[in-house]
Design an enzyme around this catalytic site. Structure first.
Site, short mmCIF file in Angstrom:
data_model
loop_
_atom_site.label_atom_id
_atom_site.label_comp_id
_atom_site.label_asym_id
_atom_site.label_seq_id
_atom_site.Cartn_x
_atom_site.Cartn_y
_atom_site.Cartn_z
N LYS A 74 -27.20 -0.11 -37.27
CA LYS A 74 -28.39 0.89 -37.77
C LYS A 74 -27.65 1.00 -39.37
O LYS A 74 -28.37 1.28 -39.71
CB LYS A 74 -28.03 1.71 -36.61
CG LYS A 74 -29.40 3.06 -36.93
CD LYS A 74 -30.42 2.63 -37.21
CE LYS A 74 -31.55 3.48 -37.76
NZ LYS A 74 -33.04 2.72 -37.21
C1 BG6 Z 1 -29.73 -2.29 -42.62
C2 BG6 Z 1 -30.26 -1.68 -41.31
O1 BG6 Z 1 -28.06 -1.96 -42.05
O2 BG6 Z 1 -29.96 -0.55 -43.23
C3 BG6 Z 1 -31.95 -0.92 -41.91
O3 BG6 Z 1 -30.43 -2.47 -40.39
C4 BG6 Z 1 -31.62 -0.27 -42.42
O4 BG6 Z 1 -33.24 -1.43 -40.76
C5 BG6 Z 1 -31.17 0.05 -43.66
O5 BG6 Z 1 -33.19 -0.13 -43.25
C6 BG6 Z 1 -30.73 1.04 -44.61
O6 BG6 Z 1 -30.47 1.57 -43.50
P1 BG6 Z 1 -30.44 3.48 -44.29
O7 BG6 Z 1 -29.92 4.31 -43.41
O8 BG6 Z 1 -29.71 3.22 -45.39
O9 BG6 Z 1 -31.67 4.10 -43.97
#
Ligand code: BG6
Length: 332
Positions: A327
């Site tokens: 995530k």
């Molecule tokens: C990645 C996730 O590791 O990070 C994606 O798998 C996500 O789903 C991306 O869009 C950016 O994460 P964040 O929390 O900076 O929006």
């Protein structure tokens, strides 16, 4: 379904949005940065700000900010950092590079308000999506895009009809459950395919392809449909699936792009507002119940979120926790 109304209330009632609007309107340059799905939302935000508010955003992958934009920063520039978690290392690095190069204010578009990014920001614009459990981002993408739309409209002292968006999203969810079986049949046993968007739907094509890659492990490439004929078209053969996402105003281009694929015996799945000519030209037609130029990209992305989910379930993959990814990536 995310608290879309939450975003609207934040915009109308909170001075933080008025302050953000002033910063955006007076900045010399407006850098934007994000990763993964958040990057795709800021790319759609770039079209909203350009087409609605006549304001130019400078988008970048967070991992590329240092190379692309950092050396150009001045105190009169602002950085809009987009992150659901507020803990993505690439985004934090970009903010540090912006500060190290004497950049100005940082505005963050954020879901997790108790995050490192929140601490690094001068202004926080909450996307009010509540906790998002699944690794692939869905409702936070929807609200990030909505926030950019609301911000763009606010820059010209307008607002949007949130209920109209909610109704279109709810109708699309119902439609998706009905129509995805025929769409899934058109890509059955295929290991790869393209998803094309034109102009304002190009970011949606990128996000749709990412969703499908993340949860099906199939190779799916998002691309601007205007670029497809400049090389990638050579991949099309008998039955090769190509999705084409088309806003109502871009129909003339879409008809041409459908023709390019069909004359090479490709299979075209068109996602657009109801249109008899597009329907007759396509192998499969998905009638998205939204004609508004600026709401359509957000609503169309919901169809692909559901399509990706159903594809994962058909393949026996857990759509919430696919392999290899997490995530939040807190490493470089
Ligand atoms: C990645 C996730 O590791 O990070 C994606 O798998 C996500 O789903 C991306 O869009 C950016 O994460 P964040 O929390 O900076 O929006």
């Amino acid at each position: 379904m995310p608290s879309l109304v939450g975003s609207e209330m934040c915009i109308r009632d909170s001075p933080v949005y008025r302050e953000a609007g002033k910063l955006i309107s007076s900045a010399r340059k407006i850098f934007t940065t994000g990763a993964g799905t958040s990057y795709h939302s800021l790319l759609l935000g770039t079209y909203f700000m350009s087409n609605i508010a006549n304001i130019s955003l400078l988008p970048s992958f967070a991992s590329d900010f240092q190379s692309l934009h950092a050396p150009l920063c001045t105190k009169d520039d602002i950085l809009i950092a987009v992150s659901q978690s507020g803990e993505t290392k690439d985004v934090k690095n970009a903010c540090e590079a912006f500060r190290a190069n004497n950049g100005g204010k940082i505005i963050s578009i954020l879901n997790n308000l108790n995050s490192t990014l929140a601490e690094k920001s001068d202004i926080i614009l909450p996307i009010a999506s509540d906790l998002e459990v699944s690794v692939p981002a869905t409702k936070t993408f929807t609200n990030q895009c909505l926030l950019f739309l609301l911000l763009a409209q606010q820059c010209i002292n307008k607002s949007i009809d949130i209920d109209r968006l909610k109704n279109a999203v709810e109708d699309t969810i119902s439609l998706s459950h009905r129509i995805t079986p025929s769409v899934l049949r058109s890509i059955k046993h295929r290991k790869e395919f393209y998803i094309l968007g034109f102009g304002i739907t190009y970011p949606v094509a990128l996000e749709a392809a990412l969703k499908i890659k993340e949860v099906s492990y199939l190779h799916c490439e998002g691309m601007h449909s205007g670029e497809f004929k400049h090389g990638p078209l050579s991949i099309v053969e008998d039955g090769y699936p190509v999705f084409i996402i088309s806003a109502k105003e871009d129909k003339i281009y879409t008809l041409s792009h459908i023709h390019e694929v069909k004359t090479r015996l490709g299979k075209v799945i068109t996602i657009a507002p109801e249109d008899e000519q597009l329907k007759a030209s396509s192998d499969v037609f998905v009638p998205i119940p939204c004609e508004d130029r600026y709401l359509f990209p957000i609503v169309a992305s919901v169809f692909f979120q559901i399509l990706a989910y159903k594809l994962a379930v058909d393949l026996g993959i857990d759509p919430d926790y696919p392999r290899n990814i997490s995530k939040t990536i807190t490493v470089d």
